[in-house]
Motif scaffolding. Structure first.
Motif, PDB file in Angstrom:
ATOM      1  N   LEU A  23      30.534  46.677  34.323  1.00 32.06           N
ATOM      2  CA  LEU A  23      30.993  45.560  33.383  1.00 32.06           C
ATOM      3  C   LEU A  23      32.496  44.994  34.134  1.00 32.06           C
ATOM      4  O   LEU A  23      33.388  45.363  33.437  1.00 32.06           O
ATOM      5  N   VAL A  24      32.474  44.453  35.017  1.00 31.91           N
ATOM      6  CA  VAL A  24      33.758  44.214  35.726  1.00 31.91           C
ATOM      7  C   VAL A  24      34.169  42.682  34.914  1.00 31.91           C
ATOM      8  O   VAL A  24      33.432  41.643  34.981  1.00 31.91           O
ATOM      9  N   LEU A  25      35.293  42.784  34.319  1.00 28.66           N
ATOM     10  CA  LEU A  25      35.955  41.441  33.472  1.00 28.66           C
ATOM     11  C   LEU A  25      36.891  40.814  34.375  1.00 28.66           C
ATOM     12  O   LEU A  25      37.057  39.581  34.172  1.00 28.66           O
ATOM     13  N   GLY A  26      37.617  41.342  35.555  1.00 32.83           N
ATOM     14  CA  GLY A  26      38.403  40.656  36.317  1.00 32.83           C
ATOM     15  C   GLY A  26      39.058  41.564  37.334  1.00 32.83           C
ATOM     16  O   GLY A  26      38.318  42.883  37.631  1.00 32.83           O
ATOM     17  N   VAL A  27      40.035  41.294  37.830  1.00 32.04           N
ATOM     18  CA  VAL A  27      40.916  41.968  38.917  1.00 32.04           C
ATOM     19  C   VAL A  27      42.238  42.073  38.788  1.00 32.04           C
ATOM     20  O   VAL A  27      42.511  40.800  38.447  1.00 32.04           O
ATOM     21  N   VAL A  28      42.908  42.855  39.174  1.00 30.92           N
ATOM     22  CA  VAL A  28      44.239  43.021  39.193  1.00 30.92           C
ATOM     23  C   VAL A  28      44.575  42.121  40.500  1.00 30.92           C
ATOM     24  O   VAL A  28      44.685  42.539  41.412  1.00 30.92           O
ATOM     25  N   GLN A  29      45.824  41.358  40.281  1.00 31.85           N
ATOM     26  CA  GLN A  29      46.122  40.396  41.207  1.00 31.85           C
ATOM     27  C   GLN A  29      47.402  41.068  41.668  1.00 31.85           C
ATOM     28  O   GLN A  29      47.571  41.189  42.756  1.00 31.85           O
ATOM     29  N   ARG A  30      48.311  41.405  40.756  1.00 33.41           N
ATOM     30  CA  ARG A  30      49.474  42.366  41.049  1.00 33.41           C
ATOM     31  C   ARG A  30      49.867  43.217  39.952  1.00 33.41           C
ATOM     32  O   ARG A  30      49.568  42.996  38.775  1.00 33.41           O
ATOM     33  N   ALA A  31      50.696  44.265  40.364  1.00 31.72           N
ATOM     34  CA  ALA A  31      51.203  45.274  39.443  1.00 31.72           C
ATOM     35  C   ALA A  31      52.799  45.499  39.730  1.00 31.72           C
ATOM     36  O   ALA A  31      52.992  45.473  41.087  1.00 31.72           O
ATOM     37  N   CYS A  32      53.453  45.870  38.742  1.00 25.92           N
ATOM     38  CA  CYS A  32      54.867  46.169  39.095  1.00 25.92           C
ATOM     39  C   CYS A  32      55.446  47.212  37.983  1.00 25.92           C
ATOM     40  O   CYS A  32      54.729  47.349  36.925  1.00 25.92           O
ATOM     41  N   LEU A  33      56.432  47.601  38.181  1.00 21.33           N
ATOM     42  CA  LEU A  33      57.120  48.473  37.231  1.00 21.33           C
ATOM     43  C   LEU A  33      58.406  47.643  36.579  1.00 21.33           C
ATOM     44  O   LEU A  33      59.136  46.980  37.430  1.00 21.33           O
ATOM     45  N   GLN A  34      58.260  47.509  35.235  1.00 17.35           N
ATOM     46  CA  GLN A  34      59.482  46.671  34.712  1.00 17.35           C
ATOM     47  C   GLN A  34      59.779  47.234  33.347  1.00 17.35           C
ATOM     48  O   GLN A  34      58.788  47.609  32.342  1.00 17.35           O
ATOM     49  N   ASP A  35      61.059  47.565  33.077  1.00 16.19           N
ATOM     50  CA  ASP A  35      61.368  48.143  31.736  1.00 16.19           C
ATOM     51  C   ASP A  35      60.736  49.535  31.460  1.00 16.19           C
ATOM     52  O   ASP A  35      60.180  49.818  30.414  1.00 16.19           O
ATOM     53  N   ARG A  36      60.653  50.171  32.315  1.00 16.37           N
ATOM     54  CA  ARG A  36      59.943  51.463  32.297  1.00 16.37           C
ATOM     55  C   ARG A  36      58.415  51.656  31.887  1.00 16.37           C
ATOM     56  O   ARG A  36      58.077  52.680  31.182  1.00 16.37           O
ATOM     57  N   LYS A  37      57.782  50.473  32.334  1.00 17.45           N
ATOM     58  CA  LYS A  37      56.622  50.150  31.953  1.00 17.45           C
ATOM     59  C   LYS A  37      55.633  49.805  33.358  1.00 17.45           C
ATOM     60  O   LYS A  37      56.482  49.162  33.931  1.00 17.45           O
ATOM     61  N   GLY A  38      54.348  49.996  33.457  1.00 18.91           N
ATOM     62  CA  GLY A  38      53.715  49.483  34.362  1.00 18.91           C
ATOM     63  C   GLY A  38      53.113  48.326  33.850  1.00 18.91           C
ATOM     64  O   GLY A  38      52.634  48.201  32.804  1.00 18.91           O
ATOM     65  N   ARG A  39      53.167  47.176  34.429  1.00 18.85           N
ATOM     66  CA  ARG A  39      52.875  45.748  34.068  1.00 18.85           C
ATOM     67  C   ARG A  39      51.875  45.210  35.162  1.00 18.85           C
ATOM     68  O   ARG A  39      52.140  45.566  36.410  1.00 18.85           O
ATOM     69  N   GLY A  40      50.833  44.415  34.562  1.00 19.78           N
ATOM     70  CA  GLY A  40      50.047  43.783  35.682  1.00 19.78           C
ATOM     71  C   GLY A  40      49.574  42.457  35.441  1.00 19.78           C
ATOM     72  O   GLY A  40      49.631  41.845  34.339  1.00 19.78           O
ATOM     73  N   GLN A  41      49.262  41.671  36.367  1.00 20.18           N
ATOM     74  CA  GLN A  41      48.724  40.184  36.218  1.00 20.18           C
ATOM     75  C   GLN A  41      47.221  40.497  36.367  1.00 20.18           C
ATOM     76  O   GLN A  41      47.019  40.759  37.545  1.00 20.18           O
ATOM     77  N   ILE A  42      46.262  40.011  35.692  1.00 14.22           N
ATOM     78  CA  ILE A  42      44.787  40.064  35.905  1.00 14.22           C
ATOM     79  C   ILE A  42      44.139  38.778  36.084  1.00 14.22           C
ATOM     80  O   ILE A  42      44.541  37.870  35.062  1.00 14.22           O
ATOM     81  N   LEU A  43      43.380  38.247  36.815  1.00 14.60           N
ATOM     82  CA  LEU A  43      42.493  37.242  36.962  1.00 14.60           C
ATOM     83  C   LEU A  43      41.169  37.757  36.480  1.00 14.60           C
ATOM     84  O   LEU A  43      40.487  38.656  36.811  1.00 14.60           O
ATOM     85  N   LEU A  44      40.889  36.937  35.376  1.00 15.09           N
ATOM     86  CA  LEU A  44      39.685  37.000  34.585  1.00 15.09           C
ATOM     87  C   LEU A  44      38.411  36.370  35.422  1.00 15.09           C
ATOM     88  O   LEU A  44      38.464  35.383  35.876  1.00 15.09           O
ATOM     89  N   ALA A  45      37.378  37.180  35.181  1.00 13.23           N
ATOM     90  CA  ALA A  45      35.974  36.470  35.735  1.00 13.23           C
ATOM     91  C   ALA A  45      35.565  35.494  34.669  1.00 13.23           C
ATOM     92  O   ALA A  45      36.165  35.289  33.442  1.00 13.23           O
ATOM     93  N   LYS A  46      34.859  34.618  35.005  1.00  9.09           N
ATOM     94  CA  LYS A  46      34.367  33.293  34.359  1.00  9.09           C
ATOM     95  C   LYS A  46      32.933  33.862  33.684  1.00  9.09           C
ATOM     96  O   LYS A  46      31.882  33.400  34.559  1.00  9.09           O
ATOM     97  N   LYS A  47      32.762  34.649  33.071  1.00  9.73           N
ATOM     98  CA  LYS A  47      31.361  35.050  32.425  1.00  9.73           C
ATOM     99  C   LYS A  47      31.330  35.353  30.873  1.00  9.73           C
ATOM    100  O   LYS A  47      32.442  35.548  30.415  1.00  9.73           O
ATOM    101  N   PRO A  48      30.290  35.386  30.226  1.00  8.35           N
ATOM    102  CA  PRO A  48      30.280  35.473  28.736  1.00  8.35           C
ATOM    103  C   PRO A  48      31.076  36.569  28.223  1.00  8.35           C
ATOM    104  O   PRO A  48      31.687  36.785  27.163  1.00  8.35           O
ATOM    105  N   LYS A  49      30.858  37.931  28.785  1.00  2.00           N
ATOM    106  CA  LYS A  49      31.573  39.152  28.100  1.00  2.00           C
ATOM    107  C   LYS A  49      33.020  38.900  28.183  1.00  2.00           C
ATOM    108  O   LYS A  49      33.559  39.658  27.545  1.00  2.00           O
ATOM    109  N   VAL A  50      33.646  38.345  29.220  1.00  2.00           N
ATOM    110  CA  VAL A  50      35.139  38.104  29.141  1.00  2.00           C
ATOM    111  C   VAL A  50      35.401  37.394  28.065  1.00  2.00           C
ATOM    112  O   VAL A  50      36.380  37.838  27.228  1.00  2.00           O
ATOM    113  N   GLN A  51      34.744  36.154  27.676  1.00  2.00           N
ATOM    114  CA  GLN A  51      34.961  35.505  26.569  1.00  2.00           C
ATOM    115  C   GLN A  51      34.797  36.454  25.341  1.00  2.00           C
ATOM    116  O   GLN A  51      35.717  36.202  24.409  1.00  2.00           O
ATOM    117  N   GLU A  52      33.841  37.074  25.085  1.00  2.00           N
ATOM    118  CA  GLU A  52      33.481  37.929  24.153  1.00  2.00           C
ATOM    119  C   GLU A  52      34.556  38.985  23.743  1.00  2.00           C
ATOM    120  O   GLU A  52      35.233  39.262  22.782  1.00  2.00           O
TER     121      GLU A  52
END
Length: 124
Positions: free
Chosen positions: A72-101
């Protein structure tokens, strides 16, 4: 020479923080230095640049899974970084009904967290 010791895959749940939204992308925090009870001790992840390897997340092949289910893949990580002592990521979402749900559940406060899998390669 220091030998790295691989420890089994761990999971950590973090609240979903979505500071910027677009129709097909999410920016979110996937980890922090907040203590998590692990067996009988509190585990605190170090978020310094030299302590975290984000290579797989930044390779463009790390999937966003629904309930850690690889079918059940909803998307893919496009980039990740460390910011303010947290792991942060940008996700590209798939275009499928499960993602919208799933996105509707998140926006309505039903799905409030996400889980990230990680391996501790060396303990200090």
């Amino acid at each position: 020479m220091t030998m790295a010791t691989a420890i089994e895959l761990q999971h950590r749940i973090a609240p979903i923080e979505v500071p910027k939204e677009q129709e097909d992308t999410l920016e979110l925090s996937f980890s922090s230095e907040e203590p998590v009870k692990r067996y009988v001790v509190d585990e605190v992840l170090n978020h310094s640049e030299e302590s975290v390897d984000l290579a797989r997340l930044n390779s463009g092949v790390a999937p966003l899974l629904f309930n850690q289910d690889p079918s059940l893949v909803l998307g893919v990580v496009q980039r990740a970084c460390l910011q303010d002592r947290k792991g942060r990521g940008q996700i590209l979402l798939a275009k499928k009904p499960k993602v919208q749900e799933a996105r509707g559940d998140q926006e309505n406060g039903i799905m409030k967290g996400l889980s990230v899998g990680y391996i501790i390669n060396q303990e200090k």
